[in-house]
Design an enzyme around this catalytic site. Structure first.
Site, PDB file in Angstrom:
ATOM      1  N   HIS A  67       0.833  -1.205   0.000  1.00  0.00           N
ATOM      2  CA  HIS A  67       0.000   0.000   0.000  1.00  0.00           C
ATOM      3  C   HIS A  67       0.864   1.249   0.000  1.00  0.00           C
ATOM      4  O   HIS A  67       1.917   1.303   0.644  1.00  0.00           O
ATOM      5  CB  HIS A  67      -0.957   0.008   1.195  1.00  0.00           C
ATOM      6  CG  HIS A  67      -0.304  -0.011   2.551  1.00  0.00           C
ATOM      7  ND1 HIS A  67       0.024   1.142   3.220  1.00  0.00           N
ATOM      8  CD2 HIS A  67       0.070  -1.032   3.362  1.00  0.00           C
ATOM      9  CE1 HIS A  67       0.560   0.834   4.401  1.00  0.00           C
ATOM     10  NE2 HIS A  67       0.613  -0.485   4.502  1.00  0.00           N
ATOM     11  N   ASP A  69      -0.495   4.283   0.861  1.00  0.00           N
ATOM     12  CA  ASP A  69      -1.020   5.238   1.832  1.00  0.00           C
ATOM     13  C   ASP A  69      -0.314   5.097   3.177  1.00  0.00           C
ATOM     14  O   ASP A  69       0.252   4.061   3.513  1.00  0.00           O
ATOM     15  CB  ASP A  69      -2.530   5.069   2.008  1.00  0.00           C
ATOM     16  CG  ASP A  69      -2.924   3.676   2.494  1.00  0.00           C
ATOM     17  OD1 ASP A  69      -2.398   2.692   1.945  1.00  0.00           O
ATOM     18  OD2 ASP A  69      -3.758   3.572   3.421  1.00  0.00           O
ATOM     19  N   ASP A 100       6.436   1.628   7.007  1.00  0.00           N
ATOM     20  CA  ASP A 100       5.087   1.115   6.742  1.00  0.00           C
ATOM     21  C   ASP A 100       4.415   1.937   5.642  1.00  0.00           C
ATOM     22  O   ASP A 100       3.696   2.873   5.936  1.00  0.00           O
ATOM     23  CB  ASP A 100       4.269   1.173   8.033  1.00  0.00           C
ATOM     24  CG  ASP A 100       2.914   0.512   7.912  1.00  0.00           C
ATOM     25  OD1 ASP A 100       2.678  -0.208   6.917  1.00  0.00           O
ATOM     26  OD2 ASP A 100       2.071   0.706   8.808  1.00  0.00           O
ATOM     27  N   GLU A 134      -5.070   1.040   2.706  1.00  0.00           N
ATOM     28  CA  GLU A 134      -4.931  -0.084   3.626  1.00  0.00           C
ATOM     29  C   GLU A 134      -5.060   0.388   5.059  1.00  0.00           C
ATOM     30  O   GLU A 134      -5.559  -0.321   5.923  1.00  0.00           O
ATOM     31  CB  GLU A 134      -3.575  -0.771   3.425  1.00  0.00           C
ATOM     32  CG  GLU A 134      -3.430  -2.111   4.145  1.00  0.00           C
ATOM     33  CD  GLU A 134      -2.894  -1.990   5.569  1.00  0.00           C
ATOM     34  OE1 GLU A 134      -2.971  -2.968   6.331  1.00  0.00           O
ATOM     35  OE2 GLU A 134      -2.395  -0.902   5.938  1.00  0.00           O
ATOM     36  N   GLU A 135      -4.650   1.638   5.298  1.00  0.00           N
ATOM     37  CA  GLU A 135      -4.601   2.155   6.660  1.00  0.00           C
ATOM     38  C   GLU A 135      -5.958   2.664   7.162  1.00  0.00           C
ATOM     39  O   GLU A 135      -6.164   2.743   8.369  1.00  0.00           O
ATOM     40  CB  GLU A 135      -3.577   3.301   6.751  1.00  0.00           C
ATOM     41  CG  GLU A 135      -2.143   2.903   6.440  1.00  0.00           C
ATOM     42  CD  GLU A 135      -1.498   2.062   7.529  1.00  0.00           C
ATOM     43  OE1 GLU A 135      -2.210   1.644   8.460  1.00  0.00           O
ATOM     44  OE2 GLU A 135      -0.290   1.812   7.432  1.00  0.00           O
ATOM     45  N   GLU A 163       4.315  -5.920   4.396  1.00  0.00           N
ATOM     46  CA  GLU A 163       4.089  -5.288   5.696  1.00  0.00           C
ATOM     47  C   GLU A 163       5.305  -5.482   6.606  1.00  0.00           C
ATOM     48  O   GLU A 163       5.997  -6.496   6.520  1.00  0.00           O
ATOM     49  CB  GLU A 163       2.851  -5.890   6.371  1.00  0.00           C
ATOM     50  CG  GLU A 163       1.537  -5.522   5.728  1.00  0.00           C
ATOM     51  CD  GLU A 163       1.147  -4.069   5.965  1.00  0.00           C
ATOM     52  OE1 GLU A 163       1.832  -3.364   6.738  1.00  0.00           O
ATOM     53  OE2 GLU A 163       0.150  -3.626   5.355  1.00  0.00           O
TER      54      GLU A 163
END
Length: 376
Positions: A67, A69, A100, A134-135, A163
């Site tokens: 991801h 974001d 992340d 995703e967050e 991740e």
């Protein structure tokens, strides 16, 4: 001499991609992938930008998922350096998303570039599934792409999610599964009244107290060799008007289960309903299932990941299923073997988020070796 992994990581950090904004990250990735022969499919849904990229077509598919974001930076004045101005200091890259998971994305893409250069006619299919949500809610992200791929019967044998799985050094932990997650929103109805006249009211807090005591002390299962026991935690409670002389008319309780493969959505729902009914409560109960548990046992993917870590990191990783959820839960529903391997997670979502620059270089080499084992 500059490092392409670190350069791309810094370019991505400069993009203020607070979920679900992509802020140009995917354009950077797409340009790099197109240059080495990937076909790009835009899969934007609502406010979320996603893409599916692939190269090759004969043999099994290995997808890398991630991801673009990030979570909000919070008070930027508390950061040593501005969160969207990547800073290399004392061997660490600082910036929101460094761990992340913009560092992982850079490591993946550079690994793919190097792999394609060395193996231009690789037999298997190399793919990327990238989302910008995703967050946050994650409703228009990976889950939507998976629905599209499933509808057209795309087969994805292996998937590596970038991740930040590691705890102390890169590769010391690989997540080969995740617990399921489901949340209950419980409304217990009573009768509002004056505290001096309890016989004219019905206090839902008092009525619920014995049930809540039983709920928090319930043993849901014992777990198994791969998963810890299912856990339940009350996250929120609300009742009352704010006045000290009013008996509330309703109690709201929100509680979440993180459940192993020893329990199911249906079994947990049934046991909670039985508990509420036994205590003769007047209630409304709503459920939200955000993910099912999945497990990838030892096999081609797990063995390839272990081999790569042992080769470059000179350690044997732990295979764990602990922690929260990830987008791997959606991809696993395709029948795909899914693992998570990424950098150290010590600073994720924190002020001064950072990652060892050398770890990202090492991670990229690990990713490339995984490609070499599964799709050459």
């Amino acid at each position: 001499m500059t490092c392409p992994v670190l350069e791309l990581t810094q370019q991505l950090i400069k993009c203020r991609s607070v979920s679900p904004e992509d802020a140009g990250c995917q354009d950077l990735l797409i340009d790099r992938l197109k240059a080495v022969g990937f076909t790009i499919e835009d899969m934007t849904f609502g406010d979320t930008r996603n893409f599916w990229a692939y190269r090759g077509g004969n043999g099994p598919t290995l997808a890398f998922a991630g991801h673009t974001d990030v979570v909000p930076s919070g008070d930027e004045s508390k950061w040593t350096n501005p969160p969207y101005e990547p800073t290399l200091r004392d061997g660490m890259i600082y910036g929101r998303g460094a761990a992340d998971m913009k560092g992982s994305l850079a490591a993946m893409v550079v690994a793919a570039e190097r792999f394609v250069e060395a193996n231009p006619d690789h037999q298997g299919r190399l793919a990327f599934l990238i989302t910008s949500d995703e967050e946050a809610s994650a409703v228009n992200g990976t889950v939507k792409v998976v629905e599209q791929l499933t509808a057209r019967e795309e087969k994805v044998e292996y998937c590596l999610v970038g991740e930040p799985s590691s705890t102390e050094r890169v590769g010391d932990v690989v997540k080969n599964g995740r617990r399921g997650s489901m949340t209950a929103n419980l409304y217990i109805h009573g009768i509002q009244g004056h505290v001096a006249y309890p016989h004219l009211a019905d206090n839902p807090i008092h009525k619920a107290a014995p049930m809540l005591h039983e709920l928090v002390n319930e043993i849901w299962d014992e777990g198994n060799e791969f998963f810890p026991p299912t856990s339940m935690q009350i996250a929120n409670m609300a009742a009352g008007t704010g006045s000290n002389n009013v008996i509330p008319g309703e109690l709201y309780v929100q509680f979440n289960f993180r459940f192993s493969t020893e329990s199911t959505v249906e079994s947990i729902k049934a046991r909670v309903k039985d508990l509420l009914d036994r205590h003769q409560l007047n209630y409304k109960l709503e459920w939200n299932v955000s993910g099912l548990p999945f497990l990838t046992p030892r096999g081609h993917l797990v063995d390839a990941v272990i081999n790569a870590i042992e080769h470059y990191g000179e350690i044997t990783p732990q295979l764990l299923t602990t922690g929260g959820t990830s987008d791997g839960r959606f991809i696993a529903q395709m029948g795909t073997q899914v693992v998570e391997l990424g950098p150290v997670n010590a600073t994720i979502h924190k002020i001064d988020e950072c990652v060892h620059a050398a770890d990202l270089q090492l991670l990229s080499r690990m990713y490339q070796r995984i490609m070499e084992q599964l799709i050459v």
